[in-house]
Design an enzyme around this catalytic site. Structure first.
Site, mmCIF file in Angstrom:
data_model
loop_
_atom_site.group_PDB
_atom_site.id
_atom_site.type_symbol
_atom_site.label_atom_id
_atom_site.label_comp_id
_atom_site.label_asym_id
_atom_site.label_seq_id
_atom_site.Cartn_x
_atom_site.Cartn_y
_atom_site.Cartn_z
ATOM 1 N N LYS A 221 10.692 22.507 28.369
ATOM 2 C CA LYS A 221 9.312 22.978 28.523
ATOM 3 C C LYS A 221 8.629 23.104 27.165
ATOM 4 O O LYS A 221 7.510 22.625 26.981
ATOM 5 C CB LYS A 221 9.288 24.315 29.260
ATOM 6 C CG LYS A 221 7.883 24.823 29.560
ATOM 7 C CD LYS A 221 7.896 26.179 30.263
ATOM 8 C CE LYS A 221 8.480 26.096 31.637
ATOM 9 N NZ LYS A 221 8.379 27.380 32.367
ATOM 10 N N GLU A 227 20.007 23.067 22.203
ATOM 11 C CA GLU A 227 21.012 22.116 22.687
ATOM 12 C C GLU A 227 20.350 20.825 23.180
ATOM 13 O O GLU A 227 20.798 19.715 22.865
ATOM 14 C CB GLU A 227 21.826 22.734 23.830
ATOM 15 C CG GLU A 227 22.540 24.020 23.479
ATOM 16 C CD GLU A 227 21.762 25.248 23.909
ATOM 17 O OE1 GLU A 227 22.398 26.248 24.293
ATOM 18 O OE2 GLU A 227 20.517 25.198 23.873
ATOM 19 N N GLY A 281 13.255 28.183 35.217
ATOM 20 C CA GLY A 281 14.146 27.044 35.041
ATOM 21 C C GLY A 281 15.073 26.808 36.222
ATOM 22 O O GLY A 281 15.257 25.677 36.677
ATOM 23 N N ARG A 282 15.677 27.896 36.741
ATOM 24 C CA ARG A 282 16.640 27.736 37.833
ATOM 25 C C ARG A 282 15.967 27.449 39.160
ATOM 26 O O ARG A 282 16.639 27.152 40.153
ATOM 27 C CB ARG A 282 17.513 28.988 37.929
ATOM 28 C CG ARG A 282 16.754 30.302 38.082
ATOM 29 C CD ARG A 282 17.676 31.480 37.847
ATOM 30 N NE ARG A 282 16.989 32.766 37.871
ATOM 31 C CZ ARG A 282 16.385 33.318 36.814
ATOM 32 N NH1 ARG A 282 16.376 32.669 35.660
ATOM 33 N NH2 ARG A 282 15.817 34.510 36.910
ATOM 34 N N GLU A 368 22.013 34.517 37.484
ATOM 35 C CA GLU A 368 20.997 34.712 36.452
ATOM 36 C C GLU A 368 19.825 35.510 37.002
ATOM 37 O O GLU A 368 19.174 36.255 36.265
ATOM 38 C CB GLU A 368 20.522 33.352 35.922
ATOM 39 C CG GLU A 368 19.705 33.447 34.649
ATOM 40 C CD GLU A 368 19.468 32.105 33.996
ATOM 41 O OE1 GLU A 368 20.157 31.777 33.019
ATOM 42 O OE2 GLU A 368 18.585 31.359 34.484
ATOM 43 N N HIS A 399 43.405 24.524 49.432
ATOM 44 C CA HIS A 399 44.631 24.302 48.662
ATOM 45 C C HIS A 399 44.494 24.823 47.233
ATOM 46 O O HIS A 399 45.285 24.462 46.361
ATOM 47 C CB HIS A 399 44.976 22.814 48.661
ATOM 48 C CG HIS A 399 45.249 22.273 50.031
ATOM 49 N ND1 HIS A 399 46.503 22.316 50.610
ATOM 50 C CD2 HIS A 399 44.425 21.720 50.952
ATOM 51 C CE1 HIS A 399 46.439 21.790 51.828
ATOM 52 N NE2 HIS A 399 45.187 21.423 52.054
ATOM 53 N N LYS A 524 22.371 33.747 22.254
ATOM 54 C CA LYS A 524 21.646 32.680 21.560
ATOM 55 C C LYS A 524 21.204 33.138 20.178
ATOM 56 O O LYS A 524 21.252 32.374 19.209
ATOM 57 C CB LYS A 524 20.435 32.256 22.395
ATOM 58 C CG LYS A 524 20.797 31.486 23.659
ATOM 59 C CD LYS A 524 19.664 31.437 24.658
ATOM 60 C CE LYS A 524 18.432 30.777 24.123
ATOM 61 N NZ LYS A 524 17.382 30.658 25.174
#
Length: 612
Positions: A221, A227, A281-282, A368, A399, A524
């Protein structure tokens, strides 16, 4: 079982002070005196604990709850003003008060003629302007009208983003890959997602790709995410080294609002696709964040069906009475399990391999959003919020960790099944089809958790006495089942919206802000200090300073190791490249760059630069 923290308070703003909350707390004793074996024998109760919408069936009869429990939970929703909060969200009010923002991801999939306002302005026309732009651009790329710098069709897409810019689109992409209509539309194309700043992720994403046929979508954005931008610069170098710096404008586009930085990066601002600060964002998969890369892979019509599926659940969530409202019911049951029964985790168990990325995405959406310790007014909470979400597709999970959920900790489970398989297989002479075998487990596991198996049953089966306790299943372990009619793009959109709104309902009841994420900031910030130390150590040498003894020791060990040239490789960015790239790589690298000896010992090579 319940965490009250160091604060003792009385606040009219906390939901735990209401009579509805107190009634539920007292009601826990009633539930503790029941067992699901008995509750499941009540047919009227079971019939009442089902909800259906648009072909989706929710069965929550295996929850540790009675009809009285449900009535008390609906009273709690009324005390928490959940309906009013839903209306405020759809009206674009700034319910994300800590960031002073609207929460309008529902506008991303609203019909073209809808009116949804933020700060007095209808945002739907802007949304559709971006959607139309994506439709046009994706069709040009897919048809070969838009080509790369050498005139070749762009058939491979790498989407660079992290967090919500990655997990949501990856979930949808993975779910669509084996859907017949979508897979036919994607024939001959590739979509990859580069998220982690770990150079291994870079290596995996570019291995086997040709820069001439690759389009990179950079999702940020602000165009400042550390990153994402490092990964973007790495792929810009990969493209420009092979095709020249001028190729960047033809091979890279952006999803961003910072047109100045987009242009400075080398991307034509006309090839930047907007999204807005009222999209978290999510919750952004329905924005250009997800719609652009998914449209490039599958075509816009497939993605449009996905958006319509999500929109259908939006309308259901907004208008259906709570007693029939699937997201509301799910949210209230989660509050019941977490805050009253004391279950801190939830397993998301889709019986479809196509949904293998659902749990990782919901981990972020849920944890979050609701992993908060204070109310929306900043008051420390005397009750637990949020869940630890995890999951794996059936029958793989059976399993792996089902041992724990059957005989260890009690973990409420979401079982998600699909009536029609995306890829049905019927083998001659087999008792059942492959999908029947899968769904046999889907239907059996919730009953196994609910009923368990008693010592008396085992003794009747002549189980040796010394094994009876080992083979006893206590049962009384809650779950719910969601049965989808199929798993096409429309149903995938529905499933996404159900979980998004479920999370919002939980936050509305808990009186927290489910739409900020201050908890990600501290780490961060501290990483910035470490980054400065790395830079100083590489440029000037010297001692590591400004950290506690433990961190200083670890950083020193790392720096001493990576600063020492080692045979065959050197530190910092390592990229595995296919052999065909070896020549241009050697030509582009500056002096003092170490390569594996030629020919390389493996169909790849590792390179990196030495910083002095």
């Amino acid at each position: 079982m319940f965490y009250f923290g160091p604060w003792i308070m009385a606040s009219s703003n906390l939901i735990c002070d209401t009579e509805s909350w107190k009634e539920l707390r007292a009601h826990v004793d009633d539930i503790n005196n029941t067992h699901l074996r008995d509750l499941m024998n009540d047919t009227n109760r079971c019939q009442s604990m089902m909800a259906e919408f648009d072909g989706i069936l929710l069965d929550y009869s295996r929850q540790r709850a009675t009809l009285d429990t449900l009535n008390k939970l609906f009273n709690l929703a009324e005390a928490a003003h959940v309906k009013e909060k839903i209306i405020r969200m759809f009206n674009g009010e700034h319910i994300n008060s800590t960031e002073n923002r609207s929460v309008l991801h529902v506008a991303l999939r609203a019909p073209r003629d809808a009116v949804m306002n933020s700060d007095g302005k209808n945002v739907v026309p802007e949304v559709w302007h971006v959607r139309d732009k994506i439709r046009n651009f994706s069709e040009r790329v897919r048809s070969g009208t838009w080509v790369g710098a050498t005139g070749k069709t762009l058939i491979d897409v790498v989407a660079i983003g992290i967090g919500g810019s990655f997990l949501g689109p990856l979930f949808v992409h993975t779910a669509l890959q084996t859907e017949p209509e979508a897979s036919e539309c994607a024939r001959g194309r590739q979509l990859r997602f580069l998220a982690n700043v770990d150079p291994i992720d870079v290596a995996r994403n570019i291995t086997g790709l040709n820069p001439e046929t690759t389009l990179v979508v950079v999702v940020s954005k602000t165009f400042t995410t550390a990153e994402t931008m490092l990964n973007a610069r790495t792929l810009r170098e990969w493209i420009s080294s092979a095709l020249g710096p001028q190729a960047v404008a033809k091979h890279m586009v952006a999803v961003s609002t910072n047109l100045k930085l987009v242009e400075q990066f080398g991307i034509d601002p006309n090839n930047s696709f907007a999204f807005w600060d009222w999209v978290g964002g999510r919750y952004s998969v329905c924005s250009a964040v997800g719609v652009l890369p998914l449209s490039l892979q599958y075509g816009f019509p497939i993605v449009e069906k996905f958006l319509k599926g999500a929109s259908s659940v939006d309308q259901h969530f907004f208008s259906a009475p709570f007693q029939k409202n699937i997201p509301v019911i799910l949210g209230l049951l989660s509050v019941w399990n977490v805050s009253f029964l004391g279950y801190p985790a939830r397993a998301i168990l889709p019986y479809s391999q196509a949904l293998e990325k659902l749990a990782p995405h919901i981990q972020q959406v849920s944890m979050e959003s609701n992993g908060k310790g204070v109310s929306i007014d900043g008051v420390p909470l005397p009750y637990q919020t949020g869940e630890i979400d995890f999951g794996e597709p059936g029958t793989n999970g059976q399993h792996s960790f089902y041992q724990l959920i059957h005989q260890g900790r009690v973990i409420p489970c979401d079982f998600i099944g699909v009536v029609k398989s995306q890829q049905p297989i019927y083998l001659k002479d087999e008792v059942v089809s492959n999908h029947d075998e899968l769904m046999s487990n889907f239907f059996a596991q919730p009953d196994a958790l609910a009923y368990g198996k008693t010592p008396e049953q085992l003794q009747k089966e002549n189980v040796p006495e010394h094994l009876v306790s080992h083979k006893t299943f206590s049962g009384n372990r809650p779950s719910l089942s969601i049965l989808l009619p199929s798993l096409n793009s429309y149903n995938i959109g529905q499933l996404l919206a159900i979980y998004e709104h479920r999370v919002a309902v939980q936050g509305f009841v808990w009186c927290i802000n489910s739409f900020d994420q201050w908890g990600v900031e501290l780490g961060k910030s501290l990483a910035t200090q470490v980054r400065k130390q790395f830079h100083a150590s590489r440029k000037k040498g010297g001692f590591v300073e400004g950290f506690n003894f433990s961190t200083k020791t670890l950083i020193t060990r790392y720096i001493e190791s990576v600063m020492r040239p080692m045979p065959g490789w050197c530190a910092q960015v390592g990229i595995i490249l296919s052999c065909w790239q070896y020549k241009w790589l050697r030509d582009m690298l500056p002096e003092r760059t170490y390569l594996w000896p030629s020919p390389p010992p493996h169909p790849s090579l590792i390179f990196s630069r030495v910083y002095t």
